[in-house]
Design a protein around this motif. Sequence first.
Motif, PDB file in Angstrom:
ATOM      1  N   MET A   1     -13.426 -16.867  42.726  1.00  0.00           N
ATOM      2  CA  MET A   1     -12.206 -17.408  42.084  1.00  0.00           C
ATOM      3  C   MET A   1     -10.854 -17.128  42.688  1.00  0.00           C
ATOM      4  SD  MET A   1     -12.291 -19.625  39.502  1.00  0.00           S
ATOM      5  CE  MET A   1     -12.911 -20.028  38.106  1.00  0.00           C
ATOM      6  N   GLN A   2     -10.839 -15.904  43.138  1.00  0.00           N
ATOM      7  CA  GLN A   2      -9.690 -15.304  43.643  1.00  0.00           C
ATOM      8  C   GLN A   2      -9.643 -16.377  45.083  1.00  0.00           C
ATOM      9  OE1 GLN A   2      -6.536 -14.724  43.256  1.00  0.00           O
ATOM     10  NE2 GLN A   2      -6.172 -12.619  43.353  1.00  0.00           N
ATOM     11  N   ARG A   3     -10.458 -15.903  45.855  1.00  0.00           N
ATOM     12  CA  ARG A   3     -10.433 -16.420  47.194  1.00  0.00           C
ATOM     13  C   ARG A   3     -10.398 -17.971  47.403  1.00  0.00           C
ATOM     14  NH1 ARG A   3     -15.983 -17.160  50.669  1.00  0.00           N
ATOM     15  NH2 ARG A   3     -15.855 -19.135  49.206  1.00  0.00           N
ATOM     16  N   ASN A   4     -11.363 -18.822  46.585  1.00  0.00           N
ATOM     17  CA  ASN A   4     -11.330 -20.166  46.739  1.00  0.00           C
ATOM     18  C   ASN A   4      -9.920 -20.974  46.046  1.00  0.00           C
ATOM     19  OD1 ASN A   4     -13.632 -19.808  47.828  1.00  0.00           O
ATOM     20  ND2 ASN A   4     -14.835 -20.875  46.216  1.00  0.00           N
ATOM     21  N   ARG A   5      -9.334 -20.271  45.038  1.00  0.00           N
ATOM     22  CA  ARG A   5      -8.148 -20.594  44.459  1.00  0.00           C
ATOM     23  C   ARG A   5      -7.087 -20.598  45.525  1.00  0.00           C
ATOM     24  NH1 ARG A   5      -6.737 -18.750  39.062  1.00  0.00           N
ATOM     25  NH2 ARG A   5      -8.619 -18.327  38.848  1.00  0.00           N
TER      26      ARG A   5
ATOM     27  N   CYS B   1      -2.240 -27.023  49.614  1.00  0.00           N
ATOM     28  CA  CYS B   1      -1.458 -27.763  48.915  1.00  0.00           C
ATOM     29  C   CYS B   1      -0.242 -27.470  48.593  1.00  0.00           C
ATOM     30  CB  CYS B   1      -2.115 -27.848  47.518  1.00  0.00           C
ATOM     31  SG  CYS B   1      -3.932 -28.779  47.718  1.00  0.00           S
ATOM     32  N   VAL B   2       0.301 -26.404  48.891  1.00  0.00           N
ATOM     33  CA  VAL B   2       1.756 -26.018  48.262  1.00  0.00           C
ATOM     34  C   VAL B   2       2.357 -25.606  49.504  1.00  0.00           C
ATOM     35  CG1 VAL B   2       3.096 -24.099  47.105  1.00  0.00           C
ATOM     36  CG2 VAL B   2       0.770 -25.158  45.872  1.00  0.00           C
ATOM     37  N   LYS B   3       3.534 -25.788  49.512  1.00  0.00           N
ATOM     38  CA  LYS B   3       4.460 -25.387  50.555  1.00  0.00           C
ATOM     39  C   LYS B   3       4.698 -23.854  50.643  1.00  0.00           C
ATOM     40  CE  LYS B   3       6.882 -29.713  51.004  1.00  0.00           C
ATOM     41  NZ  LYS B   3       8.194 -30.524  50.484  1.00  0.00           N
ATOM     42  N   LYS B   4       4.822 -23.087  51.604  1.00  0.00           N
ATOM     43  CA  LYS B   4       4.700 -21.872  51.830  1.00  0.00           C
ATOM     44  C   LYS B   4       6.015 -21.027  50.859  1.00  0.00           C
ATOM     45  CE  LYS B   4       1.948 -21.392  55.465  1.00  0.00           C
ATOM     46  NZ  LYS B   4       0.785 -21.364  55.303  1.00  0.00           N
ATOM     47  N   PRO B   5       7.181 -21.260  51.024  1.00  0.00           N
ATOM     48  CA  PRO B   5       7.943 -20.358  50.017  1.00  0.00           C
ATOM     49  C   PRO B   5       7.343 -20.606  48.742  1.00  0.00           C
ATOM     50  CG  PRO B   5       9.356 -21.634  51.578  1.00  0.00           C
ATOM     51  CD  PRO B   5       7.735 -22.116  51.604  1.00  0.00           C
ATOM     52  N   SER B   6       7.003 -21.718  48.113  1.00  0.00           N
ATOM     53  CA  SER B   6       6.586 -21.886  46.662  1.00  0.00           C
ATOM     54  C   SER B   6       5.419 -21.334  46.285  1.00  0.00           C
ATOM     55  CB  SER B   6       6.688 -23.047  46.223  1.00  0.00           C
ATOM     56  OG  SER B   6       5.909 -24.103  46.929  1.00  0.00           O
ATOM     57  N   PHE B   7       4.515 -21.038  47.558  1.00  0.00           N
ATOM     58  CA  PHE B   7       3.220 -20.579  47.223  1.00  0.00           C
ATOM     59  C   PHE B   7       3.512 -19.139  46.822  1.00  0.00           C
ATOM     60  CE2 PHE B   7      -0.206 -17.878  48.853  1.00  0.00           C
ATOM     61  CZ  PHE B   7      -1.082 -18.407  48.404  1.00  0.00           C
ATOM     62  N   TRP B   8       4.329 -18.192  47.499  1.00  0.00           N
ATOM     63  CA  TRP B   8       4.562 -16.925  47.396  1.00  0.00           C
ATOM     64  C   TRP B   8       5.475 -16.579  46.143  1.00  0.00           C
ATOM     65  CZ3 TRP B   8       0.941 -14.148  49.265  1.00  0.00           C
ATOM     66  CH2 TRP B   8       0.305 -14.309  50.485  1.00  0.00           C
ATOM     67  N   PHE B   9       6.387 -17.424  45.880  1.00  0.00           N
ATOM     68  CA  PHE B   9       7.245 -17.232  44.890  1.00  0.00           C
ATOM     69  C   PHE B   9       7.166 -18.063  43.602  1.00  0.00           C
ATOM     70  CE2 PHE B   9       9.094 -15.908  48.779  1.00  0.00           C
ATOM     71  CZ  PHE B   9       9.253 -14.519  48.397  1.00  0.00           C
ATOM     72  N   GLY B  10       6.004 -18.818  43.531  1.00  0.00           N
ATOM     73  CA  GLY B  10       5.968 -19.670  42.390  1.00  0.00           C
ATOM     74  C   GLY B  10       4.579 -19.848  41.906  1.00  0.00           C
ATOM     75  N   LEU B  11       3.983 -20.762  41.949  1.00  0.00           N
ATOM     76  CA  LEU B  11       2.543 -20.957  41.298  1.00  0.00           C
ATOM     77  C   LEU B  11       1.443 -20.097  42.279  1.00  0.00           C
ATOM     78  CD1 LEU B  11       2.568 -24.998  40.635  1.00  0.00           C
ATOM     79  CD2 LEU B  11       2.562 -23.121  39.107  1.00  0.00           C
ATOM     80  N   GLY B  12       1.900 -19.972  43.345  1.00  0.00           N
ATOM     81  CA  GLY B  12       0.691 -19.036  44.128  1.00  0.00           C
ATOM     82  C   GLY B  12       0.706 -17.699  43.644  1.00  0.00           C
TER      83      GLY B  12
ATOM     84  N   LEU C   1       1.329 -16.843  40.486  1.00  0.00           N
ATOM     85  CA  LEU C   1       0.829 -17.072  39.247  1.00  0.00           C
ATOM     86  C   LEU C   1      -0.866 -16.983  39.737  1.00  0.00           C
ATOM     87  CD1 LEU C   1       2.923 -19.276  37.277  1.00  0.00           C
ATOM     88  CD2 LEU C   1       2.653 -16.874  36.977  1.00  0.00           C
ATOM     89  N   GLN C   2      -1.178 -17.664  40.628  1.00  0.00           N
ATOM     90  CA  GLN C   2      -2.897 -17.997  40.993  1.00  0.00           C
ATOM     91  C   GLN C   2      -3.368 -16.607  41.378  1.00  0.00           C
ATOM     92  OE1 GLN C   2      -4.680 -20.438  40.151  1.00  0.00           O
ATOM     93  NE2 GLN C   2      -2.916 -21.288  39.375  1.00  0.00           N
ATOM     94  N   ILE C   3      -2.349 -15.713  41.887  1.00  0.00           N
ATOM     95  CA  ILE C   3      -2.993 -14.410  42.459  1.00  0.00           C
ATOM     96  C   ILE C   3      -3.091 -13.335  41.249  1.00  0.00           C
ATOM     97  CG2 ILE C   3      -2.075 -12.334  43.516  1.00  0.00           C
ATOM     98  CD1 ILE C   3      -0.987 -14.475  45.830  1.00  0.00           C
ATOM     99  N   LEU C   4      -1.927 -13.489  40.282  1.00  0.00           N
ATOM    100  CA  LEU C   4      -2.064 -12.597  39.051  1.00  0.00           C
ATOM    101  C   LEU C   4      -2.810 -12.850  38.150  1.00  0.00           C
ATOM    102  CD1 LEU C   4       1.959 -12.219  39.039  1.00  0.00           C
ATOM    103  CD2 LEU C   4       0.067 -10.417  40.025  1.00  0.00           C
TER     104      LEU C   4
ATOM    105  N   PRO D   1      -6.115 -13.728  37.693  1.00  0.00           N
ATOM    106  CA  PRO D   1      -7.351 -12.866  37.352  1.00  0.00           C
ATOM    107  C   PRO D   1      -7.238 -11.395  37.356  1.00  0.00           C
ATOM    108  CG  PRO D   1      -7.061 -13.404  39.685  1.00  0.00           C
ATOM    109  CD  PRO D   1      -6.087 -14.356  39.015  1.00  0.00           C
ATOM    110  N   ILE D   2      -6.276 -10.957  37.988  1.00  0.00           N
ATOM    111  CA  ILE D   2      -5.813  -9.463  37.735  1.00  0.00           C
ATOM    112  C   ILE D   2      -5.294  -9.055  36.001  1.00  0.00           C
ATOM    113  CG2 ILE D   2      -4.124  -7.606  38.367  1.00  0.00           C
ATOM    114  CD1 ILE D   2      -3.990  -8.936  40.971  1.00  0.00           C
ATOM    115  N   MET D   3      -4.625 -10.073  35.469  1.00  0.00           N
ATOM    116  CA  MET D   3      -4.207  -9.992  34.006  1.00  0.00           C
ATOM    117  C   MET D   3      -5.440 -10.112  32.993  1.00  0.00           C
ATOM    118  SD  MET D   3      -1.231  -9.027  34.541  1.00  0.00           S
ATOM    119  CE  MET D   3      -0.842  -8.988  32.776  1.00  0.00           C
ATOM    120  N   ARG D   4      -6.354 -11.082  33.754  1.00  0.00           N
ATOM    121  CA  ARG D   4      -7.729 -11.418  32.984  1.00  0.00           C
ATOM    122  C   ARG D   4      -8.501  -9.842  32.904  1.00  0.00           C
ATOM    123  NH1 ARG D   4     -10.973 -15.034  30.973  1.00  0.00           N
ATOM    124  NH2 ARG D   4     -12.914 -14.555  30.817  1.00  0.00           N
ATOM    125  N   ILE D   5      -8.585  -9.212  33.886  1.00  0.00           N
ATOM    126  CA  ILE D   5      -9.336  -8.043  33.661  1.00  0.00           C
ATOM    127  C   ILE D   5      -8.552  -6.968  33.199  1.00  0.00           C
ATOM    128  CG2 ILE D   5      -9.804  -5.889  35.326  1.00  0.00           C
ATOM    129  CD1 ILE D   5     -10.567  -8.041  37.436  1.00  0.00           C
ATOM    130  N   ALA D   6      -7.223  -6.858  33.252  1.00  0.00           N
ATOM    131  CA  ALA D   6      -6.493  -5.984  32.515  1.00  0.00           C
ATOM    132  C   ALA D   6      -6.438  -6.112  30.933  1.00  0.00           C
ATOM    133  CB  ALA D   6      -5.033  -5.987  32.820  1.00  0.00           C
TER     134      ALA D   6
END
Length: 128
Positions: free
Chosen positions: A56-60, A67-78, A80-83, A85-90
């Motif tokens: 899930m983490q790798r493929n997303r 699909c997403v421009k670089k700055p918004s990947f790291w500071f926007g939806l990207g 959230l996509q990284i966090l 599954p971490i929140m799901r585990i927590a």
Amino acid sequence: REEFFLYWEDADFCLRSSKLGVPILVALDIEVWHAVGGSQRQPGAVGRSSDYYYYMQRNRLILFKACVKKPSFWFGLGLLQILHPIMRIAFLERSDRLEKLHAIKQGLIDGLRGSTGKRIGAPRLSGR
């Protein structure tokens, strides 16, 4: 594309089809039953498997980066996509949290590298 192996291959298919001008249609009168859990749960474990979290983490990330421009990947939806599954585990997982967090970390690394295909050295998926 088979390199996704599990998860997000349907979203990738739709995005690539859309770019080629192929319309994406939804048939609301069709019902599909899916036997949930074959690759998501490990025998005797509670919650989802480490394979679930890895893929899930790798493929997303692989799909999102395309699909997403670089700055918004790291500071926007990207982010959230990284966090997500971490929140799901927590908050939802009750067993093997460290193993699952390690799978997320490896999925993150492989997703950022663009590594695809079946996870090398991973435990066999249950039921496969």
